[in-house]
Scaffold this motif. Sequence first.
Motif, PDB file in Angstrom:
ATOM      1  N   GLY A 126      57.490  22.828  -4.088  1.00 23.82           N
ATOM      2  CA  GLY A 126      56.692  23.037  -5.088  1.00 23.82           C
ATOM      3  C   GLY A 126      57.008  24.504  -5.455  1.00 23.82           C
ATOM      4  O   GLY A 126      57.067  24.789  -6.676  1.00 23.82           O
ATOM      5  N   ALA A 127      56.992  25.417  -4.438  1.00 21.56           N
ATOM      6  CA  ALA A 127      57.268  26.626  -4.602  1.00 21.56           C
ATOM      7  C   ALA A 127      58.361  27.140  -5.225  1.00 21.56           C
ATOM      8  O   ALA A 127      58.444  27.838  -6.325  1.00 21.56           O
ATOM      9  CB  ALA A 127      57.064  27.674  -3.312  1.00 21.56           C
ATOM     10  N   PHE A 128      59.800  26.422  -4.637  1.00 20.86           N
ATOM     11  CA  PHE A 128      60.954  26.589  -5.492  1.00 20.86           C
ATOM     12  C   PHE A 128      61.074  25.978  -6.920  1.00 20.86           C
ATOM     13  O   PHE A 128      61.838  26.674  -7.732  1.00 20.86           O
ATOM     14  CB  PHE A 128      61.787  26.096  -4.423  1.00 20.86           C
ATOM     15  N   ALA A 129      60.266  24.798  -6.880  1.00 16.54           N
ATOM     16  CA  ALA A 129      60.142  24.454  -8.276  1.00 16.54           C
ATOM     17  C   ALA A 129      59.558  25.453  -9.333  1.00 16.54           C
ATOM     18  O   ALA A 129      60.105  25.497 -10.619  1.00 16.54           O
ATOM     19  CB  ALA A 129      59.592  22.975  -8.481  1.00 16.54           C
ATOM     20  N   VAL A 130      58.540  26.202  -8.790  1.00 12.56           N
ATOM     21  CA  VAL A 130      57.971  27.123  -9.638  1.00 12.56           C
ATOM     22  C   VAL A 130      59.039  28.203  -9.970  1.00 12.56           C
ATOM     23  O   VAL A 130      59.204  28.694 -11.219  1.00 12.56           O
ATOM     24  CB  VAL A 130      56.676  27.769  -9.099  1.00 12.56           C
TER      25      VAL A 130
END
Length: 501
Positions: free
Chosen positions: A187-191
């Motif tokens: 999720g952090a890399f998606a952001v």
Amino acid sequence: MDVLDLARWQFGITTVYHFLMVPLTIGLSVLVACMQTAWVRTGNRRYLAMTKFWGKLLLINFAMGVVTGIVQEFQFGMAWSEYSRFVGDVFGAPLAMEGLIAFFVESTFLGLWIFGWDRLSKRVHLACVWAFSLATVVSAYFILAANSWMQHPVGVEMVDGRPRLTSIWEVLGNSTVLAAFPHAVAGAFAVAGAFLVGIAAWHLWRSTKDGSAKDGSTKDSDVWRASLRLGTLVGVVAFAGLAVSGDLQSRLMFEQQPMKMASAEALCHTEQPAGFSVFAVGDVSSPDCENVKSITVPALLSFLANGDLDSEVLGVNDLVEQYRERYGEFYPVDERLGELSGQPIDYVPNLPVTYWGFRLMIGFGAIGAAVGVLAWWVTRRGRVPRTRWFPRLALAAIATPFLGNSFGWIFTEMGRQPFVVAPNPTGVDGVWMFTAQAVSGLTVGEVLGSLIALTLVYGLLAVVEVVLIRRYVRGGVDAVLPPEDESTKDDKDDDVLSFAY
């Protein structure tokens, strides 16, 4: 509202706000480290410009994350003192480890990275940014380990009515955190990917909308194109990681917190096989769900829960009976519980929040990935759309993974109610705590005053961050890496982050 409701609103507002900074810091720190690695290996000015531009935005976001995150731990003693007494022996270890990582390793190497450009060798300086970025990821693991213990208590024994830590390794190796960590990191890399795509797409469009930049050149177009391509790749891979890790996590939740997952589907009655509800029309908060009409995929929920197409999935009503048998029908008679003292326990989470939160989490993540793929397609082979829909869509899509992460956490925490420490059907028996028992003995005025004050301060901080990020985004590469002067070209590379002084 009573003290419990106000305390929950206060923690919810500050937590969701803080978590807007966390995934961007985690993802962007690793990407900036990759950009600097490319610069050190190739000497290409494009990667230097990327490191400096995205590094400045990372620092702004990191500073705001630190400021807003400190308040979280204050609230444990301020509004949730009973909770702190209950979990203190367990939480002390992972939170202390996170503090050592965050405030010593992260801060030390971040400082060396900021001020070491003209003092450290390139490779040592590069090692500093990698140490900082990896420490950020490790720091997140310890926080997730503490949160996962609330979802699935392990590694403790009950002594005098409170859990006492018996194995820190069981806490850190909790099956829940092993599933939650890759999901949170994805999720952090998606952001971070959406952040790169949105800003790079806007700059790329601005520099080419008239065929060239305002000064007649397109010298920075390669910076924005490389940033967009990197963001697209990261975003798509991250969404795939979210899908895989989310599937593993949901199966674990069906085992550990079946009420949460039944609520996520508004599955009021047990079904065999159970269909997955794609979209529902009607009042999903109704206890019998008789007036809800859903578009479902037959047998998919059985597969998601148990890996086959014919298994039974328990509904909310049957689970309520099981919970009453295991954990009681009434709250204890205790004046600290206020109006809930001796009252029946409502074991059903807020169905509209859990049902729609689960779908909004998935939907916003998918939208972010789709916009990233679209941005990659329309900019292939040097193309850039001249119409305004391209930058507007890309900028708007920055919000989608942020919203997906936020709704995911809202679903995770709201779906656990009425427990703040959820009972563990597969671990240590007898370890749970109702949310109503966790709140401090404060007055409504005290909690309301702190809620208003923190909300106003956080609102002000939001304005500050938006203004700062907008200012430096609009400045582009020239604001952080002025055009090279041939007379000083040899020493320009060493003064990369002078902006941070």
